[in-house]
Design a protein around this motif. Structure first.
Motif, mmCIF file in Angstrom:
data_model
loop_
_atom_site.group_PDB
_atom_site.id
_atom_site.type_symbol
_atom_site.label_atom_id
_atom_site.label_comp_id
_atom_site.label_asym_id
_atom_site.label_seq_id
_atom_site.Cartn_x
_atom_site.Cartn_y
_atom_site.Cartn_z
ATOM 1 N N PRO A 178 16.962 -42.735 -53.077
ATOM 2 C CA PRO A 178 15.589 -43.028 -53.501
ATOM 3 C C PRO A 178 14.940 -41.801 -54.154
ATOM 4 O O PRO A 178 15.155 -40.675 -53.698
ATOM 5 N N PRO A 179 14.140 -42.015 -55.208
ATOM 6 C CA PRO A 179 13.507 -40.887 -55.921
ATOM 7 C C PRO A 179 12.700 -39.966 -55.010
ATOM 8 O O PRO A 179 12.655 -38.763 -55.238
ATOM 9 N N GLU A 180 12.080 -40.522 -53.973
ATOM 10 C CA GLU A 180 11.276 -39.678 -53.078
ATOM 11 C C GLU A 180 12.126 -38.710 -52.246
ATOM 12 O O GLU A 180 11.598 -37.767 -51.660
ATOM 13 N N GLN A 181 13.443 -38.931 -52.191
ATOM 14 C CA GLN A 181 14.338 -38.024 -51.473
ATOM 15 C C GLN A 181 14.941 -36.964 -52.393
ATOM 16 O O GLN A 181 15.680 -36.103 -51.927
ATOM 17 N N SER A 213 14.785 -33.846 -55.386
ATOM 18 C CA SER A 213 13.940 -32.781 -55.937
ATOM 19 C C SER A 213 13.495 -33.198 -57.335
ATOM 20 O O SER A 213 14.192 -33.944 -58.024
ATOM 21 N N PRO A 214 12.329 -32.715 -57.778
ATOM 22 C CA PRO A 214 11.837 -33.070 -59.119
ATOM 23 C C PRO A 214 12.849 -32.678 -60.202
ATOM 24 O O PRO A 214 13.438 -31.598 -60.162
ATOM 25 N N GLN A 268 17.397 -31.302 -45.073
ATOM 26 C CA GLN A 268 17.791 -31.402 -46.477
ATOM 27 C C GLN A 268 19.251 -31.055 -46.711
ATOM 28 O O GLN A 268 19.917 -30.471 -45.862
ATOM 29 N N GLN A 271 17.806 -39.942 -44.200
ATOM 30 C CA GLN A 271 16.487 -39.674 -44.784
ATOM 31 C C GLN A 271 16.320 -38.233 -45.274
ATOM 32 O O GLN A 271 15.223 -37.843 -45.670
ATOM 33 N N GLN A 274 16.238 -34.885 -47.543
ATOM 34 C CA GLN A 274 15.950 -34.588 -48.935
ATOM 35 C C GLN A 274 17.212 -34.045 -49.608
ATOM 36 O O GLN A 274 18.006 -33.351 -48.980
#
Length: 139
Positions: A47-50, A52-53, A90, A125, A127
């Motif tokens: 998922p994008p929320e997991q 890094s930009p 992470q 979950q 990162q």
């Protein structure tokens, strides 16, 4: 007398255990074997929320125990993935694009290979932090 001391020293060294390396340490463990990316139908997108930009397209496979990121390489360069760190919060992955130096004659194509790293435990979950670096390597 000198020859006797030399013989004793050589024979004492010859009786060391075969797995003894250097100053009594063991050789480093070999790097983990590469993991092959699975077909699209066996992947689960991260998922994008997991992520890094700015992270490239990333997914998991093998019940979350392998993270696969899309690398970027071109011409003479080759990219590979390194698992830098994994903890309860992470997973840090580095994508290394190696370019030979001095540069020779190279094509102008771009390639986006999937690069897999094996985790100690499923991602769940946590990162995913991906850093991308370019390095020059001797030809």
């Amino acid at each position: 007398m000198g020859a006797g001391v030399l013989f004793f020293a050589i024979s004492a060294c010859a009786q060391q255990p075969a797995d003894d390396v250097g100053f009594g340490g063991n050789p480093p463990a070999p790097p983990p074997a590469p993991v092959a990316p699975k077909p699209v139908d066996q992947r689960t997108p991260v998922p994008p929320e997991q992520l890094s930009p700015g992270a490239p397209k990333t997914w998991t496979q093998d019940d979350g125990s392998v993270v696969v990121a899309t690398g970027s390489e071109g011409g003479c360069s080759k990219v590979h993935a390194e698992l830098l760190e994994q903890n309860a919060q992470q997973v840090k992955i580095r994508l290394v694009d190696e370019t030979p130096e001095p540069a020779g004659i190279c094509t102008m194509d771009l390639r986006y290979p999937p690069l897999a790293v094996k985790l100690d435990a499923p991602l769940e979950q946590r990162q995913v932090v991906i850093e991308e670096v370019d390095v020059k390597v001797p030809r």
